[in-house]
Write an enzyme that holds these catalytic residues in place. Structure first.
Site, mmCIF file in Angstrom:
data_model
loop_
_atom_site.group_PDB
_atom_site.id
_atom_site.type_symbol
_atom_site.label_atom_id
_atom_site.label_comp_id
_atom_site.label_asym_id
_atom_site.label_seq_id
_atom_site.Cartn_x
_atom_site.Cartn_y
_atom_site.Cartn_z
ATOM 1 N N SER A 134 117.297 -53.836 43.183
ATOM 2 C CA SER A 134 116.233 -53.174 44.044
ATOM 3 C C SER A 134 115.046 -53.668 43.485
ATOM 4 O O SER A 134 114.088 -52.820 43.491
ATOM 5 C CB SER A 134 116.546 -51.949 44.203
ATOM 6 O OG SER A 134 117.824 -51.602 45.011
ATOM 7 N N GLU A 177 128.459 -59.235 43.201
ATOM 8 C CA GLU A 177 129.411 -59.282 44.596
ATOM 9 C C GLU A 177 130.712 -60.212 44.544
ATOM 10 O O GLU A 177 131.587 -60.126 44.964
ATOM 11 C CB GLU A 177 128.481 -59.629 45.588
ATOM 12 C CG GLU A 177 127.598 -58.598 46.169
ATOM 13 C CD GLU A 177 126.107 -58.889 46.553
ATOM 14 O OE1 GLU A 177 126.016 -60.276 46.835
ATOM 15 O OE2 GLU A 177 125.122 -57.880 46.630
ATOM 16 N N ASN A 190 117.495 -64.225 45.746
ATOM 17 C CA ASN A 190 118.923 -64.598 46.089
ATOM 18 C C ASN A 190 119.126 -63.984 47.574
ATOM 19 O O ASN A 190 118.962 -62.913 47.770
ATOM 20 C CB ASN A 190 119.844 -63.771 45.306
ATOM 21 C CG ASN A 190 121.268 -63.981 45.780
ATOM 22 O OD1 ASN A 190 121.774 -64.565 46.583
ATOM 23 N ND2 ASN A 190 122.150 -62.708 44.967
ATOM 24 N N TRP A 191 119.055 -65.330 48.442
ATOM 25 C CA TRP A 191 119.195 -64.642 49.847
ATOM 26 C C TRP A 191 120.534 -64.482 50.382
ATOM 27 O O TRP A 191 120.596 -63.948 51.251
ATOM 28 C CB TRP A 191 118.520 -65.944 50.526
ATOM 29 C CG TRP A 191 117.338 -66.322 50.162
ATOM 30 C CD1 TRP A 191 116.267 -65.805 49.484
ATOM 31 C CD2 TRP A 191 116.467 -67.492 50.952
ATOM 32 N NE1 TRP A 191 115.149 -66.272 49.648
ATOM 33 C CE2 TRP A 191 115.172 -67.493 50.353
ATOM 34 C CE3 TRP A 191 116.775 -68.493 51.896
ATOM 35 C CZ2 TRP A 191 114.160 -68.378 50.876
ATOM 36 C CZ3 TRP A 191 115.844 -69.393 52.355
ATOM 37 C CH2 TRP A 191 114.572 -69.317 51.655
ATOM 38 N N LYS A 192 121.677 -64.501 49.575
ATOM 39 C CA LYS A 192 122.986 -63.920 49.868
ATOM 40 C C LYS A 192 123.446 -64.859 51.269
ATOM 41 O O LYS A 192 122.906 -65.942 51.530
ATOM 42 C CB LYS A 192 123.053 -62.571 49.845
ATOM 43 C CG LYS A 192 122.453 -62.091 48.402
ATOM 44 C CD LYS A 192 122.692 -60.502 48.602
ATOM 45 C CE LYS A 192 122.161 -59.868 47.372
ATOM 46 N NZ LYS A 192 122.674 -58.662 47.021
ATOM 47 N N GLU A 231 121.950 -57.146 35.911
ATOM 48 C CA GLU A 231 121.948 -56.449 37.076
ATOM 49 C C GLU A 231 122.974 -55.193 37.435
ATOM 50 O O GLU A 231 124.064 -55.548 37.515
ATOM 51 C CB GLU A 231 122.389 -57.433 38.635
ATOM 52 C CG GLU A 231 121.569 -58.490 38.363
ATOM 53 C CD GLU A 231 121.393 -59.142 39.826
ATOM 54 O OE1 GLU A 231 120.372 -59.251 40.343
ATOM 55 O OE2 GLU A 231 122.380 -59.610 40.298
ATOM 56 N N HIS A 288 127.804 -63.252 39.803
ATOM 57 C CA HIS A 288 126.774 -62.091 40.419
ATOM 58 C C HIS A 288 128.167 -61.038 40.771
ATOM 59 O O HIS A 288 129.159 -61.325 40.983
ATOM 60 C CB HIS A 288 126.374 -62.521 41.726
ATOM 61 C CG HIS A 288 125.390 -61.564 42.467
ATOM 62 N ND1 HIS A 288 126.064 -60.744 43.296
ATOM 63 C CD2 HIS A 288 124.172 -61.585 42.569
ATOM 64 C CE1 HIS A 288 125.060 -59.956 43.520
ATOM 65 N NE2 HIS A 288 123.725 -60.591 43.190
ATOM 66 N N GLY A 297 120.958 -53.487 46.026
ATOM 67 C CA GLY A 297 121.184 -53.423 47.377
ATOM 68 C C GLY A 297 121.041 -52.061 47.799
ATOM 69 O O GLY A 297 121.262 -51.559 48.774
HETATM 70 C C1 PEP Z 1 120.785 -59.151 44.175
HETATM 71 O O1 PEP Z 1 121.629 -59.476 44.824
HETATM 72 O O2 PEP Z 1 121.172 -60.034 42.775
HETATM 73 C C2 PEP Z 1 119.989 -57.969 44.063
HETATM 74 C C3 PEP Z 1 119.524 -57.627 43.032
HETATM 75 O O3 PEP Z 1 119.832 -57.508 45.388
HETATM 76 P P1 PEP Z 1 118.623 -56.312 45.704
HETATM 77 O O4 PEP Z 1 117.523 -56.847 45.134
HETATM 78 O O5 PEP Z 1 118.756 -56.377 47.133
HETATM 79 O O6 PEP Z 1 119.137 -55.068 45.021
#
Ligand code: PEP
Length: 252
Positions: free
Chosen positions: A213, A97, A9-11, A167, A95, A173
């Site tokens: 992460s 976010e 996921n490049w956000k 998640e 997600h 993050g």
């Molecule tokens: C994500 O945004 O879905 C995610 C898991 O981010 P990160 O790997 O940076 O924690």
């Protein structure tokens, strides 16, 4: 056996040029892999060019979001059909976010899942508890509600087009990964929920990804867990070498 599913996921990151560079590097690093589903989710503005670059490769493209209407006066939104038209095979929904920053509800996430499946797209359906919810023993209730409400009306057959991503919000993050045991416990719980909502076949067939992460140095332990079938990766998907190492996780 569930086929591993590794998604990046490049956000809100990378220009069109940077996206093409990363996609080209990943294409090279993953050439020949046919026993893993590999997916990347660039920003909207890069989707068509990245999808064109990856035609004929083993990497699929995903949208990071969508709006559950075919067309109309929804300024700024993008429909599942338009994502498909841009070359996407999947889309992320739910997600944390989007849940936290854009106040998305389980009902709205459910509408998006429905609209994606109706458009012939695959769904990467995210759930996960906050630290506060975990520490106040609400984790199982939160996951139950998110899964039950988010999947409402999705049939057992349609579940073939959906992967679940667990998640934990506190691990996204933050550099704080759930331990292998914490992640496995949540995954086994979610699989149990699927068994209750559907049946044993759906529970056994549905892939459940871990996100939070994930890095080259913790992916092997996570992927060795019985109920972890893949990963949804944020930060570490932005560097070709790191994401390639995650895709090349060591199998036990
Ligand atoms: C994500 O945004 O879905 C995610 C898991 O981010 P990160 O790997 O940076 O924690």
């Amino acid at each position: 056996m569930r086929k591993p599913f590794i998604a990046g996921n490049w956000k809100l990151q990378k220009t069109v040029g940077e996206s093409l560079d990363l996609a080209a590097a990943l294409k090279q690093e993953t050439a020949g892999i046919d026993d893993i589903d590999i997916v990347i989710a660039p920003v909207y503005t890069s989707l068509t060019k990245v999808a064109d670059l990856l035609v004929g490769s083993n990497i699929s493209v995903a949208g990071q979001n969508c709006y559950p209407a075919a067309s109309g006066a929804f300024t700024g939104e993008v429909s599942p059909a338009l994502l498909k038209d841009a070359g996407c095979r999947y889309c992320i929904v739910g997600h944390s976010e989007r849940r936290q920053l854009f106040a998305e509800t389980d009902a709205f996430i459910n509408q998006k899942s429905r609209a994606l499946i109706d458009a012939g797209m695959g769904v990467i359906f995210c759930v996960g508890e906050t630290l506060e919810e975990r520490e106040s023993d609400q984790m199982y209730d939160v996951l139950t509600t998110q899964v039950r409400e988010g999947l409402k009306g999705i049939s057992a057959e349609e579940m073939q087009n959906l992967v679940v991503a667990y998640e934990p919000v506190w691990a996204i993050g933050t550099g704080k990964t759930a331990s292998d045991e914490q992640a496995e416990e949540a995954h086994a719980f979610i699989r149990g929920l699927l068994q209750g909502l559907y049946d044993e076949n759906v529970a056994e067939a549905t892939r459940i990804l871990y996100g939070g992460s994930v890095k080259p140095d913790n992916v092997d332990g996570l992927m060795a867990q019985q109920d972890i079938d893949g990963t949804l990766v944020g930060g570490a998907s932005l560097k070709a070498a790191d994401f390639a190492r995650i895709i090349h996780f060591k199998r036990g």
